[in-house]
Design a protein around this motif. Structure first.
Motif, PDB file in Angstrom:
ATOM      1  N   VAL A  70       0.800  -1.175   0.003  1.00 14.03           N
ATOM      2  CA  VAL A  70       0.048  -0.059  -0.008  1.00 14.03           C
ATOM      3  C   VAL A  70       0.859   1.315   0.089  1.00 14.03           C
ATOM      4  O   VAL A  70       1.537   1.655   1.090  1.00 14.03           O
ATOM      5  CB  VAL A  70      -1.035   0.033   1.242  1.00 14.03           C
ATOM      6  CG1 VAL A  70      -1.787   1.223   1.282  1.00 14.03           C
ATOM      7  CG2 VAL A  70      -1.748  -1.248   1.335  1.00 14.03           C
ATOM      8  N   PRO A  71       0.798   1.676  -1.096  1.00 13.21           N
ATOM      9  CA  PRO A  71       1.947   2.840  -1.229  1.00 13.21           C
ATOM     10  C   PRO A  71       1.593   4.158  -0.168  1.00 13.21           C
ATOM     11  O   PRO A  71       0.443   4.333   0.003  1.00 13.21           O
ATOM     12  CB  PRO A  71       1.730   3.466  -2.471  1.00 13.21           C
ATOM     13  CG  PRO A  71       1.475   2.224  -3.325  1.00 13.21           C
ATOM     14  CD  PRO A  71       0.434   1.652  -2.458  1.00 13.21           C
ATOM     15  N   GLU A  72       2.600   4.886   0.341  1.00 10.61           N
ATOM     16  CA  GLU A  72       2.290   5.818   1.195  1.00 10.61           C
ATOM     17  C   GLU A  72       1.606   7.081   0.701  1.00 10.61           C
ATOM     18  O   GLU A  72       0.735   7.916   1.405  1.00 10.61           O
ATOM     19  CB  GLU A  72       3.552   6.344   2.052  1.00 10.61           C
ATOM     20  CG  GLU A  72       4.272   5.126   2.882  1.00 10.61           C
ATOM     21  CD  GLU A  72       5.225   5.588   3.808  1.00 10.61           C
ATOM     22  OE1 GLU A  72       5.799   6.690   3.608  1.00 10.61           O
ATOM     23  OE2 GLU A  72       5.891   4.944   4.273  1.00 10.61           O
ATOM     24  N   SER A  73       1.948   7.390  -0.461  1.00 15.17           N
ATOM     25  CA  SER A  73       1.511   8.629  -1.334  1.00 15.17           C
ATOM     26  C   SER A  73       0.832   8.271  -2.522  1.00 15.17           C
ATOM     27  O   SER A  73       1.182   7.431  -3.172  1.00 15.17           O
ATOM     28  CB  SER A  73       2.497   9.623  -1.202  1.00 15.17           C
ATOM     29  OG  SER A  73       3.383   9.994  -0.103  1.00 15.17           O
ATOM     30  N   PRO A  74      -0.182   9.134  -3.004  1.00 15.19           N
ATOM     31  CA  PRO A  74      -0.747   8.869  -4.291  1.00 15.19           C
ATOM     32  C   PRO A  74      -0.011   9.569  -4.959  1.00 15.19           C
ATOM     33  O   PRO A  74       0.815  10.365  -5.229  1.00 15.19           O
ATOM     34  CB  PRO A  74      -2.209   9.526  -4.032  1.00 15.19           C
ATOM     35  CG  PRO A  74      -1.875  10.622  -2.941  1.00 15.19           C
ATOM     36  CD  PRO A  74      -1.035  10.029  -2.059  1.00 15.19           C
ATOM     37  N   PHE A  75      -0.442   9.120  -6.804  1.00 12.56           N
ATOM     38  CA  PHE A  75       0.108   9.886  -7.619  1.00 12.56           C
ATOM     39  C   PHE A  75      -0.972  10.793  -8.218  1.00 12.56           C
ATOM     40  O   PHE A  75      -2.371  10.320  -8.087  1.00 12.56           O
ATOM     41  CB  PHE A  75       0.867   8.956  -8.716  1.00 12.56           C
ATOM     42  CG  PHE A  75      -0.185   8.004  -9.528  1.00 12.56           C
ATOM     43  CD1 PHE A  75      -0.701   8.307 -10.317  1.00 12.56           C
ATOM     44  CD2 PHE A  75      -0.200   6.703  -8.668  1.00 12.56           C
ATOM     45  CE1 PHE A  75      -1.277   7.256 -11.135  1.00 12.56           C
ATOM     46  CE2 PHE A  75      -0.937   5.735  -9.269  1.00 12.56           C
ATOM     47  CZ  PHE A  75      -1.481   5.825 -10.373  1.00 12.56           C
ATOM     48  N   VAL A  76      -0.935  11.680  -9.486  1.00 18.29           N
ATOM     49  CA  VAL A  76      -1.778  12.225 -10.064  1.00 18.29           C
ATOM     50  C   VAL A  76      -2.015  11.368 -11.459  1.00 18.29           C
ATOM     51  O   VAL A  76      -1.172  11.488 -12.033  1.00 18.29           O
ATOM     52  CB  VAL A  76      -1.533  13.657 -10.239  1.00 18.29           C
ATOM     53  CG1 VAL A  76      -2.742  14.419 -11.011  1.00 18.29           C
ATOM     54  CG2 VAL A  76      -1.119  14.274  -9.017  1.00 18.29           C
ATOM     55  N   LEU A  77      -3.040  11.004 -11.500  1.00 18.39           N
ATOM     56  CA  LEU A  77      -3.649  10.239 -12.876  1.00 18.39           C
ATOM     57  C   LEU A  77      -4.334  11.492 -13.824  1.00 18.39           C
ATOM     58  O   LEU A  77      -5.217  12.108 -13.482  1.00 18.39           O
ATOM     59  CB  LEU A  77      -4.563   9.139 -12.559  1.00 18.39           C
ATOM     60  CG  LEU A  77      -5.333   8.508 -13.726  1.00 18.39           C
ATOM     61  CD1 LEU A  77      -4.062   7.851 -14.478  1.00 18.39           C
ATOM     62  CD2 LEU A  77      -6.255   7.597 -13.450  1.00 18.39           C
ATOM     63  N   HIS A  78      -3.566  11.459 -14.995  1.00 13.87           N
ATOM     64  CA  HIS A  78      -4.069  12.560 -15.811  1.00 13.87           C
ATOM     65  C   HIS A  78      -5.162  11.886 -16.865  1.00 13.87           C
ATOM     66  O   HIS A  78      -4.746  11.056 -17.767  1.00 13.87           O
ATOM     67  CB  HIS A  78      -3.122  13.469 -16.722  1.00 13.87           C
ATOM     68  CG  HIS A  78      -2.094  13.982 -15.767  1.00 13.87           C
ATOM     69  ND1 HIS A  78      -2.225  15.403 -15.808  1.00 13.87           N
ATOM     70  CD2 HIS A  78      -1.196  13.643 -14.713  1.00 13.87           C
ATOM     71  CE1 HIS A  78      -1.266  15.776 -14.844  1.00 13.87           C
ATOM     72  NE2 HIS A  78      -0.763  14.775 -14.435  1.00 13.87           N
TER      73      HIS A  78
END
Length: 419
Positions: free
Chosen positions: A289-297
């Motif tokens: 479970v990654p600690e931080s999200p990424f931005v999906l474009h």
């Protein structure tokens, strides 16, 4: 009560074929029960019904699962292809709420045309002992765009929905719950029948990196993979936290950075990730479970996104996993029961199969299930109900949420157009 289910002994044959090109284009005009599961040109389409079940209530997933086991147990399968979506498959869609009359549907298409990793195939499925030769697949007549005659608000007007969002914000601020997802609907009418093939063609062209689906009159392009189960691994993509794109690349990069720093959106996203991780953990021996999200474009919006992965500890099907994940905080809220009750109080509509699991599974239990978002339900041949929802937390602003909901309606409005 669920409709009576039949589970005939099916004969299944998957045959490798030359690449047919655009898969949507091979669905015949007027095809019975067209289905689709496509992303970046790969996946499958299908039509006809070799077997099906409709379920209802709290047992809608379990009854479909048992029916599928019976179908698999009596089927005879011959396949030249060993890729996800080949062989015996069923497609399904399930209501968000157990109280909804929409219930659930799981059906086996009579013809499936698929492509993965440069390999294309056609699958014939029938209760007849002899399927004959593989059907000839070729492009069908191009569908016509509908001539739209009316578009109106559904259960609530935009202003009324914003007021309901305000009430939801106050409830969250009171401490009654942490998050609730509020949805609204819009009804669009055409002068004649709306061809689902036109919707699919438009969606696959404009939103290629989403999962374009069609199941039992529910058509859409979801960016959210509820789960994928393949060879003992399960993955899930969670989206929560949204901002609309402007079309100016430099400005959009700045907006993406602001989204990644937004405490309101990060809070909403954290609830959604936690709900999925908590639901999957009992079935997994290990998880990432990654600690931080990424931005999906995406073409019209940007989302905060997190991909969760796990190793399954047991032989549990993708449909059972989907049932255990539903409803996640991304489409309901936190705590689940409090959010569900508030949705029932404030939305004033039946979501039907909007925001419920939609996808497919094969004979081994592997499969892919998305969340039925960015979609419309063809209630009548010439009428479609569109849906959009927004996550509401303590810092939400009703007018901003209304604007976000309009952005989320854009894919289906675009799919109905002809330009």
């Amino acid at each position: 009560m669920p409709l009576p289910a039949s589970h005939p002994a099916l004969v299944v044959r998957s045959t490798r074929i030359a690449d047919p090109g655009d898969l949507v284009s091979v669905i015949p005009a007027g095809a019975d029960s067209p289905v689709s599961w496509l992303r970046d040109g790969d996946g499958f389409v299908g039509w006809g019904v070799a077997a099906s079940i409709r379920t209802a209530g709290t047992a809608r997933f379990a009854e479909a699962e048992q029916w599928w086991r019976d179908v698999v147990g009596s089927a005879v399968v011959r396949s030249e292809v060993d890729l996800p979506g080949s062989g015996l498959v069923a497609v399904g869609s399930f209501a968000f709420s157990a109280a909804s009359a929409a219930g659930g549907v799981l059906h086996v298409p009579a013809i499936v045309v698929g492509r993965r990793n440069g390999v294309a195939w056609v699958t014939s499925i029938s209760s007849a002992p002899d399927l004959g030769g593989a059907p000839v697949i070729h492009p069908a007549e191009k569908p016509l765009a509908p001539v739209l005659s009316d578009s109106r608000d559904g259960a609530l007007t935009g202003a009324e929905w914003a007021q309901a969002v305000g009430a939801a914000v106050r409830r969250v601020q009171s401490g009654a719950l942490d998050k609730v997802v509020m949805a609204r609907d819009v009804v669009v009418t055409a002068e004649g029948p709306i061809d689902p093939r036109h919707l699919l063609a438009r969606l696959t062209s404009a939103y290629a990196n989403t999962w374009t689906y069609s199941v039992d009159g529910l058509v859409g392009a979801t960016p959210e993979m509820l789960l994928r189960r393949e060879k003992g691994l399960v993955t899930s993509r969670i989206l929560a936290g949204t901002i609309r794109r402007t079309g100016d690349d430099e400005h959009d990069l700045a907006l993406a950075a602001s989204l990644a720093r937004s405490s309101k959106d990060l809070e909403e996203h954290e609830y959604a990730v936690r709900s999925v991780a908590d639901a999957l953990s009992p079935h997994c021996s290990s998880m990432n479970v990654p600690e931080s999200p990424f931005v999906l474009h995406l073409p019209n919006v940007m989302h905060l996104a997190t991909d969760v992965a796990g190793v399954l500890r047991e032989d549990v099907s993708s449909l059972t996993l989907a049932a255990s994940l539903h409803p996640s905080a991304a489409v309901c809220g936190t705590p689940t029961l409090a959010a569900r009750d508030l949705i029932g109080e404030l939305e004033q509509m039946d979501r039907g199969r909007y925001a419920g699991p939609v996808g497919w599974l094969d004979a081994s239990g592997d499969g892919e299930w998305g969340i039925a978002l960015r979609c419309g339900h063809l209630e009548k041949p010439s009428q479609i109900r569109l849906f959009a929802g927004c996550g509401i937390v303590a810092g939400s602003q009703p007018d901003a949420e209304l604007t976000e909901s309009e952005a989320k309606l854009v894919p289906m409005r675009h799919a109905l157009a002809d330009d």
